[in-house]
Each structure stands twice: as structure tokens, then as C-alpha cells.
Design a protein around this motif. Structure first.
Motif, PDB file in Angstrom:
ATOM      1  N   ASP A  87       0.814  10.727  -1.652  1.00 40.72           N
ATOM      2  CA  ASP A  87       1.807  10.189  -0.726  1.00 40.72           C
ATOM      3  C   ASP A  87       1.222   9.018   0.060  1.00 40.72           C
ATOM      4  OD1 ASP A  87       3.967  11.978  -1.273  1.00 40.72           O
ATOM      5  OD2 ASP A  87       2.931  13.536  -0.134  1.00 40.72           O
ATOM      6  N   HIS A  88       1.732   7.813  -0.226  1.00 39.01           N
ATOM      7  CA  HIS A  88       1.396   6.600   0.526  1.00 39.01           C
ATOM      8  C   HIS A  88      -0.124   6.385   0.632  1.00 39.01           C
ATOM      9  CE1 HIS A  88       5.623   6.185   1.519  1.00 39.01           C
ATOM     10  NE2 HIS A  88       5.625   7.445   1.913  1.00 39.01           N
ATOM     11  N   LEU A  89      -0.792   6.545  -0.491  1.00 37.48           N
ATOM     12  CA  LEU A  89      -2.245   6.385  -0.546  1.00 37.48           C
ATOM     13  C   LEU A  89      -2.636   4.919  -0.421  1.00 37.48           C
ATOM     14  CD1 LEU A  89      -5.130   7.522  -1.187  1.00 37.48           C
ATOM     15  CD2 LEU A  89      -4.593   7.101  -3.604  1.00 37.48           C
ATOM     16  N   THR A  90      -3.549   4.635   0.513  1.00 33.14           N
ATOM     17  CA  THR A  90      -4.118   3.303   0.652  1.00 33.14           C
ATOM     18  C   THR A  90      -5.630   3.413   0.770  1.00 33.14           C
ATOM     19  OG1 THR A  90      -2.149   2.397   1.737  1.00 33.14           O
ATOM     20  CG2 THR A  90      -4.210   1.210   2.067  1.00 33.14           C
TER      21      THR A  90
ATOM     22  N   ALA B  75      -7.637  -1.920  -2.603  1.00 30.13           N
ATOM     23  CA  ALA B  75      -7.785  -1.482  -3.993  1.00 30.13           C
ATOM     24  C   ALA B  75      -6.599  -0.640  -4.422  1.00 30.13           C
ATOM     25  CB  ALA B  75      -9.080  -0.688  -4.148  1.00 30.13           C
ATOM     26  N   VAL B  76      -6.066   0.159  -3.500  1.00 30.91           N
ATOM     27  CA  VAL B  76      -4.847   0.936  -3.729  1.00 30.91           C
ATOM     28  C   VAL B  76      -3.947   0.700  -2.521  1.00 30.91           C
ATOM     29  CG1 VAL B  76      -3.852   3.202  -4.198  1.00 30.91           C
ATOM     30  CG2 VAL B  76      -6.168   2.680  -4.985  1.00 30.91           C
ATOM     31  N   ASP B  77      -2.689   0.339  -2.778  1.00 26.52           N
ATOM     32  CA  ASP B  77      -1.802  -0.130  -1.713  1.00 26.52           C
ATOM     33  C   ASP B  77      -0.531   0.710  -1.643  1.00 26.52           C
ATOM     34  OD1 ASP B  77      -0.436  -1.550   0.189  1.00 26.52           O
ATOM     35  OD2 ASP B  77      -0.463  -3.457  -0.871  1.00 26.52           O
ATOM     36  N   ASP B  78      -0.527   1.702  -0.732  1.00 24.92           N
ATOM     37  CA  ASP B  78       0.672   2.501  -0.436  1.00 24.92           C
ATOM     38  C   ASP B  78       1.256   3.134  -1.700  1.00 24.92           C
ATOM     39  OD1 ASP B  78       2.549   3.588   1.349  1.00 24.92           O
ATOM     40  OD2 ASP B  78       3.984   1.987   0.929  1.00 24.92           O
ATOM     41  N   MET B  79       0.425   3.868  -2.427  1.00 22.98           N
ATOM     42  CA  MET B  79       0.848   4.478  -3.685  1.00 22.98           C
ATOM     43  C   MET B  79       1.358   5.903  -3.475  1.00 22.98           C
ATOM     44  SD  MET B  79      -1.293   5.235  -7.166  1.00 22.98           S
ATOM     45  CE  MET B  79      -1.449   3.495  -7.467  1.00 22.98           C
ATOM     46  N   SER B  80       2.469   6.220  -4.142  1.00 18.11           N
ATOM     47  CA  SER B  80       3.008   7.575  -4.126  1.00 18.11           C
ATOM     48  C   SER B  80       3.342   8.002  -5.549  1.00 18.11           C
ATOM     49  CB  SER B  80       4.261   7.661  -3.249  1.00 18.11           C
ATOM     50  OG  SER B  80       3.963   7.406  -1.886  1.00 18.11           O
ATOM     51  N   LEU B  81       2.859   9.176  -5.938  1.00 21.20           N
ATOM     52  CA  LEU B  81       3.117   9.765  -7.255  1.00 21.20           C
ATOM     53  C   LEU B  81       3.233  11.267  -7.106  1.00 21.20           C
ATOM     54  CD1 LEU B  81       0.676   8.075  -9.831  1.00 21.20           C
ATOM     55  CD2 LEU B  81       3.155   7.903  -9.809  1.00 21.20           C
TER      56      LEU B  81
ATOM     57  N   ALA C  69      -9.834  13.079  -6.884  1.00 23.28           N
ATOM     58  CA  ALA C  69     -10.909  14.035  -7.165  1.00 23.28           C
ATOM     59  C   ALA C  69     -11.752  14.360  -5.933  1.00 23.28           C
ATOM     60  CB  ALA C  69     -11.806  13.498  -8.273  1.00 23.28           C
ATOM     61  N   GLY C  70     -11.513  13.660  -4.834  1.00 21.93           N
ATOM     62  CA  GLY C  70     -12.278  13.917  -3.619  1.00 21.93           C
ATOM     63  C   GLY C  70     -13.625  13.237  -3.583  1.00 21.93           C
ATOM     64  N   ILE C  71     -13.822  12.251  -4.447  1.00 22.05           N
ATOM     65  CA  ILE C  71     -15.100  11.523  -4.495  1.00 22.05           C
ATOM     66  C   ILE C  71     -15.100  10.384  -3.487  1.00 22.05           C
ATOM     67  CG2 ILE C  71     -16.572  10.087  -5.969  1.00 22.05           C
ATOM     68  CD1 ILE C  71     -15.502  11.762  -8.340  1.00 22.05           C
ATOM     69  N   LEU C  72     -13.951   9.743  -3.320  1.00 25.53           N
ATOM     70  CA  LEU C  72     -13.821   8.637  -2.372  1.00 25.53           C
ATOM     71  C   LEU C  72     -12.934   9.031  -1.196  1.00 25.53           C
ATOM     72  CD1 LEU C  72     -13.199   5.489  -4.621  1.00 25.53           C
ATOM     73  CD2 LEU C  72     -15.297   6.077  -3.400  1.00 25.53           C
ATOM     74  N   HIS C  73     -13.346   8.661  -0.004  1.00 29.38           N
ATOM     75  CA  HIS C  73     -12.467   8.774   1.154  1.00 29.38           C
ATOM     76  C   HIS C  73     -11.434   7.655   1.074  1.00 29.38           C
ATOM     77  CE1 HIS C  73     -14.907  11.858   3.027  1.00 29.38           C
ATOM     78  NE2 HIS C  73     -15.990  11.105   2.857  1.00 29.38           N
ATOM     79  N   PHE C  74     -10.268   7.902   1.663  1.00 26.99           N
ATOM     80  CA  PHE C  74      -9.234   6.863   1.668  1.00 26.99           C
ATOM     81  C   PHE C  74      -8.765   6.616   3.088  1.00 26.99           C
ATOM     82  CE2 PHE C  74      -7.739  10.980   0.203  1.00 26.99           C
ATOM     83  CZ  PHE C  74      -6.680  11.289   1.052  1.00 26.99           C
ATOM     84  N   ASP C  75      -8.117   5.484   3.275  1.00 25.52           N
ATOM     85  CA  ASP C  75      -7.773   5.020   4.618  1.00 25.52           C
ATOM     86  C   ASP C  75      -6.558   5.735   5.192  1.00 25.52           C
ATOM     87  OD1 ASP C  75      -9.814   2.832   4.758  1.00 25.52           O
ATOM     88  OD2 ASP C  75      -8.678   2.116   3.038  1.00 25.52           O
ATOM     89  N   THR C  76      -5.471   5.699   4.460  1.00 26.19           N
ATOM     90  CA  THR C  76      -4.245   6.341   4.928  1.00 26.19           C
ATOM     91  C   THR C  76      -3.571   7.052   3.762  1.00 26.19           C
ATOM     92  OG1 THR C  76      -2.928   4.338   4.535  1.00 26.19           O
ATOM     93  CG2 THR C  76      -3.858   4.619   6.747  1.00 26.19           C
ATOM     94  N   GLY C  77      -2.613   7.924   4.108  1.00 21.48           N
ATOM     95  CA  GLY C  77      -1.890   8.673   3.099  1.00 21.48           C
ATOM     96  C   GLY C  77      -2.416  10.093   2.981  1.00 21.48           C
ATOM     97  N   GLU C  78      -1.881  10.796   2.015  1.00 16.74           N
ATOM     98  CA  GLU C  78      -2.257  12.189   1.798  1.00 16.74           C
ATOM     99  C   GLU C  78      -2.253  12.501   0.315  1.00 16.74           C
ATOM    100  OE1 GLU C  78      -3.964  14.774   2.281  1.00 16.74           O
ATOM    101  OE2 GLU C  78      -2.974  15.523   4.111  1.00 16.74           O
TER     102      GLU C  78
END
Length: 235
Positions: free
Chosen positions: A5-8, A16-22, A48-57
Motif C-alpha cells: 500500500d503506497h510504498l515509497t 526508486a519506488v514511487d507510491d506503489m500499491s499491489l 522481503a524485509g531486507i530494505l527499509h522503506f520511507d512511506t507506505g505499508e
């Protein structure tokens, strides 16, 4: 099974990833395509939990990768595009090591190792050091290690690279069987013909943004997936 949900995710000033939802449901093989540098690997590593991300869930089987990473990781398997295995171990030692981490009972692991090693024609090589393995053999070992704990979600980054035609065919059968049993698979690939024939759904990413997603029929219509991808990339 998997909700993004809204991964950035940013690296400095670059998104690298801009507000992605799947949303990937149980039973689905979900293909993820895009050119090199589009953001596929970053997305998979965030899931996979390898990288932290800025926003989203990101939630896996209802659990948040941020809030409960151990529970999420116990429910998934991740195969990177170039698996780093422990070369000082033998193949069977490595598989038992992975099974120990996931708490797979001895009887279950033995049956699964036997089944998948026989399927991928690796049984006779399991006693050999991984340092002696070819790239294709390492890829097969990584596949067995991913299936060994019967994860709910399998994430793969370019899984067909390095596999011979027979192994590729067998992997496709393993993927379908896993999803027919209620699991889900999210994988990236540049082999669009494979994606078109194998996937239930597909997502196309460009410069970090999701530009099209849905069932294979919704995404490609009357065209081939390759034609649609090239058209979208040209726009």
C-alpha cells in the motif's frame, strides 16, 4: 496474501519506488516486469524485509513487515537474482541449515528435500561442496531451500536466469503447484513469453511507478505482453 500500500523508497533524491500499491491473493502467480533500474529489485527487497522503506505499508498474510518482521519472514521465502550461498557447506548441509532456521521437522524436511532434489536432478550432487556447483546448480539449490519450509509467499528475482530449459519447465510446474495449494508467488522476470503463459496477473513498473497491473487479459488485451510492454516503455 501480500498487500503493498503506497510504498515509497528513496535513495537520496531518487525515488526508486514511487507510491506503489499491489494486492496479491492466495493462489496467484504475479509477474513483475520492467527494464533494468525500474525498481523491481528494490520492491522485492522491501517486501522481503531486507530494505527499509520511507512511506507506505507492506502486509504479508495480515502481518506488517514493519511491525512484525520475524512473523512475516517466517511466512515467506526470497530468492535474489544472484543467490549468495555458503560455499563451504555441502548442498545437504545448506538445506538442513535452512530447515533448522525455519523449524522444519526432520521427517518433513527429508521428504521435501528428496522430492524437490529428485525433481530438479540435484540429488546426486547434494553431498558435494557448494563451491563445486555451477551457477545453474546453485540456482536449483536456492529453489529447494525456498520451498523447504512450505512458505505462504515466495518472492523471486529473475528466477529463470541460469536454468536450462528442462529446469525452467520444472520450476514453472513447481510454481503452479505451490499456488494451487494456496500459496502465492511474486516474481520479476525479463522473459515476457514465460510471464504471459505462466502468470495469473502482471504488473509493469517504469521509473519506480506502477504503470499497469491486473489480470493478463486486462493488461495485454488482444496484443502480446511483449507488444504492450514495448508500447508502454515508448510513451
Amino acid at each position: 496474501m501480500l498487500k503493498i500500500d503506497h510504498l515509497t523508497k528513496t535513495y537520496g533524491a531518487k525515488k526508486a519506488v514511487d507510491d506503489m500499491s499491489l494486492h496479491i491473493l492466495p493462489g496467484e502467480i504475479y509477474g513483475f516486469i520492467g527494464h533494468n533500474g525500474a525498481g523491481k529489485t528494490t520492491t522485492l527487497k522491501c517486501v522481503a524485509g531486507i530494505l527499509h522503506f520511507d512511506t507506505g505499508e507492506i502486509t504479508i498474510d495480515g502481518s506488517s513487515i514493519r511491525k512484525d518482521p520475524v512473523k512475516c519472514k517466517s511466512a515467506l521465502a526470497y530468492i535474489p537474482d544472484n543467490p549468495d550461498l555458503y560455499d563451504f557447506m555441502s548442498g545437504i548441509q545448506y538445506l538442513n541449515f535452512v530447515a533448522d532456521i525455519f523449524g522444519v521437522p526432520v521427517s518433513e524436511r527429508q521428504e521435501r528435500i528428496r522430492r524437490y532434489a529428485d525433481t530438479l536432478a540435484l540429488t546426486d550432487d547434494l553431498a558435494q561442496p557448494i563451491s563445486n556447483y555451477s551457477h545453474g546448480m546453485k540456482q536449483k539449490l536456492a529453489l529447494i531451500s525456498a520451498w523447504i519450509h512450505n512458505p505462504k509467499l515466495i518472492i523471486m528475482d529473475e528466477p529463470f536466469v541460469g536454468l536450462d530449459p528442462k529446469a525452467s519447465f520444472l520450476l514453472k510446474e513447481m510454481m503452479r503447484a505451490h499456488c494451487d495449494g494456496g500459496g502465492a508467488i511474486f516474481f520479476s522476470t525479463h522473459v515476457l513469453e514465460v510471464a504471459e503463459k505462466l502468470c495469473d496477473k502482471v504488473a509493469i513498473i517504469r521509473q519506480g511507478k506502477l504503470i499497469r497491473s491486473g489480470t493478463m487479459e486486462e493488461v495485454k488485451g488482444d496484443e502480446s505482453l511483449e507488444e504492450v510492454f514495448l508500447e508502454l516503455e515508448a510513451n
